[in-house]
Design a protein around this motif. Structure first.
Motif, mmCIF file in Angstrom:
data_model
loop_
_atom_site.group_PDB
_atom_site.id
_atom_site.type_symbol
_atom_site.label_atom_id
_atom_site.label_comp_id
_atom_site.label_asym_id
_atom_site.label_seq_id
_atom_site.Cartn_x
_atom_site.Cartn_y
_atom_site.Cartn_z
ATOM 1 N N GLU A 1 8.527 5.744 5.850
ATOM 2 C CA GLU A 1 9.730 5.681 6.692
ATOM 3 C C GLU A 1 9.771 4.384 7.507
ATOM 4 O O GLU A 1 10.812 3.752 7.631
ATOM 5 N N GLN A 2 8.602 4.002 8.047
ATOM 6 C CA GLN A 2 8.581 2.800 8.888
ATOM 7 C C GLN A 2 8.813 1.531 8.071
ATOM 8 O O GLN A 2 9.517 0.625 8.507
ATOM 9 N N GLY A 3 8.211 1.462 6.871
ATOM 10 C CA GLY A 3 8.417 0.297 5.995
ATOM 11 C C GLY A 3 9.892 0.149 5.665
ATOM 12 O O GLY A 3 10.460 -0.959 5.700
ATOM 13 N N THR A 4 10.528 1.283 5.373
ATOM 14 C CA THR A 4 11.959 1.272 5.036
ATOM 15 C C THR A 4 12.781 0.806 6.249
ATOM 16 O O THR A 4 13.606 -0.108 6.143
ATOM 17 N N SER A 5 12.526 1.431 7.409
ATOM 18 C CA SER A 5 13.323 1.123 8.602
ATOM 19 C C SER A 5 13.141 -0.318 9.052
ATOM 20 O O SER A 5 14.099 -0.964 9.503
ATOM 21 N N ALA A 6 11.914 -0.836 8.942
ATOM 22 C CA ALA A 6 11.665 -2.214 9.392
ATOM 23 C C ALA A 6 12.544 -3.186 8.614
ATOM 24 O O ALA A 6 13.176 -4.077 9.198
ATOM 25 N N ILE A 7 12.625 -2.996 7.290
ATOM 26 C CA ILE A 7 13.458 -3.911 6.487
ATOM 27 C C ILE A 7 14.950 -3.696 6.808
ATOM 28 O O ILE A 7 15.710 -4.654 6.938
ATOM 29 N N GLU A 8 15.337 -2.419 6.965
ATOM 30 C CA GLU A 8 16.748 -2.141 7.320
ATOM 31 C C GLU A 8 17.102 -2.872 8.617
ATOM 32 O O GLU A 8 18.183 -3.455 8.735
ATOM 33 N N ASN A 9 16.191 -2.844 9.596
ATOM 34 C CA ASN A 9 16.451 -3.515 10.877
ATOM 35 C C ASN A 9 16.533 -5.033 10.712
ATOM 36 O O ASN A 9 17.332 -5.687 11.366
ATOM 37 N N MET A 10 15.684 -5.587 9.835
ATOM 38 C CA MET A 10 15.748 -7.041 9.573
ATOM 39 C C MET A 10 17.120 -7.402 8.998
ATOM 40 O O MET A 10 17.713 -8.404 9.374
ATOM 41 N N VAL A 11 17.591 -6.559 8.066
ATOM 42 C CA VAL A 11 18.886 -6.824 7.424
ATOM 43 C C VAL A 11 19.985 -6.837 8.483
ATOM 44 O O VAL A 11 20.860 -7.710 8.482
ATOM 45 N N PRO B 1 1.554 2.488 1.323
ATOM 46 C CA PRO B 1 2.843 3.177 1.362
ATOM 47 C C PRO B 1 3.918 2.412 2.152
ATOM 48 O O PRO B 1 5.076 2.360 1.729
ATOM 49 N N ALA B 2 3.542 1.782 3.268
ATOM 50 C CA ALA B 2 4.540 1.061 4.086
ATOM 51 C C ALA B 2 5.056 -0.163 3.345
ATOM 52 O O ALA B 2 6.275 -0.401 3.284
ATOM 53 N N GLY B 3 4.140 -0.950 2.774
ATOM 54 C CA GLY B 3 4.532 -2.180 2.067
ATOM 55 C C GLY B 3 5.339 -1.875 0.812
ATOM 56 O O GLY B 3 6.277 -2.607 0.465
ATOM 57 N N ILE B 4 4.990 -0.783 0.119
ATOM 58 C CA ILE B 4 5.719 -0.409 -1.103
ATOM 59 C C ILE B 4 7.157 -0.009 -0.743
ATOM 60 O O ILE B 4 8.119 -0.481 -1.352
ATOM 61 N N ALA C 1 8.795 -0.857 1.865
ATOM 62 C CA ALA C 1 9.493 -2.055 2.350
ATOM 63 C C ALA C 1 9.960 -2.895 1.167
ATOM 64 O O ALA C 1 11.093 -3.414 1.170
ATOM 65 N N SER C 2 9.113 -3.029 0.144
ATOM 66 C CA SER C 2 9.477 -3.841 -1.032
ATOM 67 C C SER C 2 10.687 -3.232 -1.733
ATOM 68 O O SER C 2 11.605 -3.952 -2.155
ATOM 69 N N LEU C 3 10.708 -1.899 -1.859
ATOM 70 C CA LEU C 3 11.839 -1.236 -2.523
ATOM 71 C C LEU C 3 13.122 -1.425 -1.709
ATOM 72 O O LEU C 3 14.200 -1.656 -2.256
ATOM 73 N N THR C 4 12.991 -1.355 -0.375
ATOM 74 C CA THR C 4 14.178 -1.541 0.483
ATOM 75 C C THR C 4 14.678 -2.984 0.395
ATOM 76 O O THR C 4 15.891 -3.228 0.357
ATOM 77 N N ALA C 5 13.733 -3.921 0.340
ATOM 78 C CA ALA C 5 14.124 -5.336 0.231
ATOM 79 C C ALA C 5 14.880 -5.559 -1.078
ATOM 80 O O ALA C 5 15.883 -6.280 -1.125
ATOM 81 N N LYS C 6 14.403 -4.918 -2.143
ATOM 82 C CA LYS C 6 15.073 -5.053 -3.451
ATOM 83 C C LYS C 6 16.484 -4.440 -3.373
ATOM 84 O O LYS C 6 17.448 -5.008 -3.888
ATOM 85 N N LYS C 7 16.571 -3.277 -2.726
ATOM 86 C CA LYS C 7 17.866 -2.584 -2.593
ATOM 87 C C LYS C 7 18.908 -3.504 -1.939
ATOM 88 O O LYS C 7 20.069 -3.512 -2.306
ATOM 89 N N LEU D 1 12.118 8.007 -0.788
ATOM 90 C CA LEU D 1 11.582 6.731 -1.268
ATOM 91 C C LEU D 1 12.762 5.872 -1.724
ATOM 92 O O LEU D 1 13.518 6.273 -2.618
ATOM 93 N N PRO D 2 12.927 4.689 -1.100
ATOM 94 C CA PRO D 2 14.077 3.853 -1.455
ATOM 95 C C PRO D 2 14.121 3.581 -2.960
ATOM 96 O O PRO D 2 13.078 3.421 -3.598
ATOM 97 N N LEU D 3 15.293 3.529 -3.527
ATOM 98 C CA LEU D 3 15.570 3.294 -4.955
ATOM 99 C C LEU D 3 15.008 4.382 -5.864
ATOM 100 O O LEU D 3 14.939 4.235 -7.070
ATOM 101 N N HIS D 4 14.540 5.490 -5.262
ATOM 102 C CA HIS D 4 14.069 6.618 -6.060
ATOM 103 C C HIS D 4 14.769 7.903 -5.628
ATOM 104 O O HIS D 4 15.279 8.650 -6.443
ATOM 105 N N GLY D 5 14.819 8.121 -4.317
ATOM 106 C CA GLY D 5 15.414 9.349 -3.790
ATOM 107 C C GLY D 5 14.359 10.231 -3.170
ATOM 108 O O GLY D 5 13.273 9.760 -2.817
#
Ligand SMILES: Cc1cc2nc3c(=O)[nH]c(=O)nc-3n(C[C@H](O)[C@H](O)[C@H](O)COP(=O)(O)OP(=O)(O)OC[C@H]3O[C@@H](n4cnc5c(N)ncnc54)[C@H](O)[C@@H]3O)c2cc1C
Ligand code: SF4
Length: 449
Positions: A158-168, A188-191, A193-199, A232-236
């Motif tokens: 959740e934190q990896g996802t949110s951190a990238i969302e906040n950067m965007v 788990p955090a870096g993975i 985040a990578s999926l969110t960055a790709k999204k 999980l971003p890009l998975h559901g």
């Protein structure tokens, strides 16, 4: 008439007496059971103290004994072994150092008597300053996952996802930088985040010093991994609850590969430095990345310390022991004199020819149980122990070991080398990047509101 009254009285006396007797019996059985349980856990606590695993090292439960109703739900819920016990009818910590802080006990307690805390009154834990947006005191550098204090796979995702969302949301200012973000660490955090960055179609790279999966990669194959449903971003939605390492790694690998994300494994980041409004990220291999933002998702385990001897980069050299049951018939060198080195040497000696090299004259500050086992292994020669020595060279088929006093070098045939020379904690890495750190003593990370 009198006889009837006496009969009735005796009858009542027998009934009340029996009920009273039964009550006494039940209470006695209960007290006896409690006494037995207390004695059992007191013995376990004494052993834990002796073995140095009584003090919590990171996130752990603190039990409010005035609220605890001795349901034992926390003990039932904890998937690790003997972390909690019951003493005098109240839940208490036993082998607290082994607590992994995933908080199953926190959720299981029916009267919400558990709080999750990091550090103790005596032993502080370094925590970086992180805002709610996951940005640190250095604008543009974000932190997600266990490094921020709160572990667990779901939280890290959740934190990896949110951190990238906040950067965007913040946007990316770029001058000479090609990248929007460099993600450091592929747990788990870096993975996530990578999926969110790709999204978000960001230009990014993910650098991992070891293998993809982070701490999860190091779990024993048979370990039950407990997690809660997560997105999980890009998975559901991921509905896994009691799962295992393979299932999780397979899911991450498939999702990453479906989305054509390549993580750069075996690439350790050495430093992050400010370059005006951008950052320069330098790896141990000398690669340089210029980026608008950085996400640090490196967990709390740190980086194993290297010996810097010739041949240390060979594939047969490792800094942790995974699945020793699959290693047999090999000539193995273990380097180190701490508990990890000794426990690994003992495990490997069951199916291999093991030599242990340690730079000091004797083992110190190891658990008494390990000291005892090592003494036995030395006596029955199941491990060849070379004290006061240093590893000086590693080649494909040999290792060279030098005696510190005589400088004599012995060459040993060798298939595998395991080095346990301690680790560099993430603290220095963060401080070098300008991130503020505070020592937290008994700091509450999660409580029931
Ligand atoms: C024994 C044990 C059992 C556990 N059981 C569970 C469980 O059942 N359920 C659960 O939810 N949680 C469990 N946890 C906790 C969970 O594993 C962690 O909370 C989670 O993995 C943290 O994720 P992360 O991405 O923040 O960090 P990590 O998973 O630690 O990943 C960080 C990554 O960063 C890399 N890295 C570090 N420094 C650098 C650098 N300088 N350059 C490049 N890469 C770097 C590391 O190699 C690592 O791969 C357990 C933990 C342990 C130790
Ligand atoms: S936090 Fe997890 S490992 Fe620690 S006591 Fe609670 S359930 Fe057990």
């Amino acid at each position: 008439m009198d006889i009837l009254i006496t009969d009735l009285f005796i009858e009542k006396l027998i009934i009340y007496g029996s009920v009273f007797g039964l009550c006494i019996l039940v209470v006695s059985i209960y007290l006896l059971k409690q006494k037995k349980t207390t004695a059992k856990y007191k013995a376990k606590i004494a052993k834990a103290k002796e073995e140095g695993v009584f003090e919590p090292v990171s996130l752990h439960p603190v039990i409010d004994t005035t609220t605890c109703i001795k349901s034992g739900a926390c003990i039932e819920a904890c998937p690790e072994k003997d972390i909690l016990g019951i003493v005098n009818g109240r839940a208490t910590l036993v082998n607290a150092s082994n607590c992994v802080g995933h908080g199953a006990c926190f959720h299981a307690c029916p009267v919400e008597a558990i709080t999750l805390v990091i550090g103790t009154e005596k032993r502080g834990v370094d925590l970086p300053h992180v805002h709610q947006s996951y940005e640190t005191n250095v604008p543009g550098i974000y932190i997600a996952g266990e490094l921020g204090g709160m572990g667990l796979i779901k939280n890290s995702v959740e934190q990896g996802t949110s951190a990238i969302e906040n950067m965007v949301k913040e946007g990316f200012v770029k001058e000479k930088a090609e990248l929007d973000v460099v993600i450091i660490g592929a747990g788990p955090a870096g993975i996530a985040a990578s999926l969110t960055a790709k999204k978000h179609k960001l230009n990014f790279v993910t650098l991992e010093q070891d293998s993809l999966g982070g701490t999860v990669f190091t779990f024993p194959r048979a370990k039950v991994v407990m997690t809660n449903p997560m997105e999980l971003p890009l998975h559901g939605k991921v509905m896994l609850k009691d799962t295992n390492k393979k299932q999780l790694l397979d899911l991450w690998l498939t999702t990453l590969s479906k989305n054509e994300i390549k993580i750069k494994e075996y690439t350790k980041v050495e430093s992050i430095s400010n370059e005006g409004k951008e950052f320069k990220v330098l790896t141990a291999k000398g690669e340089v990345f210029y980026t608008s933002k950085v996400l640090i998702a490196i967990g709390r385990r740190g980086t194993p310390r290297k010996l810097n001897v010739t041949g240390e980069d060979l594939e047969k050299v490792a800094y942790r022991l995974l699945e020793p049951e699959n290693i047999s018939g090999k000539k193995v060198l273990v380097v180190g004199g701490g508990d990890s080195a000794i426990e690994s040497a003992l495990l490997l000696a069951e199916q291999n020819l093991v030599t242990l090299s340690y730079r000091s004259e004797q083992f110190s500050r190891i658990k008494p149980k390990n000291a005892e086992k090592m003494k036995a292994a030395m006596a029955n020669k199941s491990i060849d122990v070379l004290l006061n020595t240093q590893l000086s060279l590693i080649s494909e088929n040999e290792v060279h070991i030098k005696h510190n006093a005589s400088e004599e070098v012995v060459n040993l045939p060798n298939d595998l080398v395991y080095i346990f020379a301690g680790g560099e904690l993430p603290t220095q890495f963060l401080e070098k990047a300008g991130i503020q750190i505070s020592k937290r003593f008994g700091y509450t990370m999660k409580k029931h509101s």
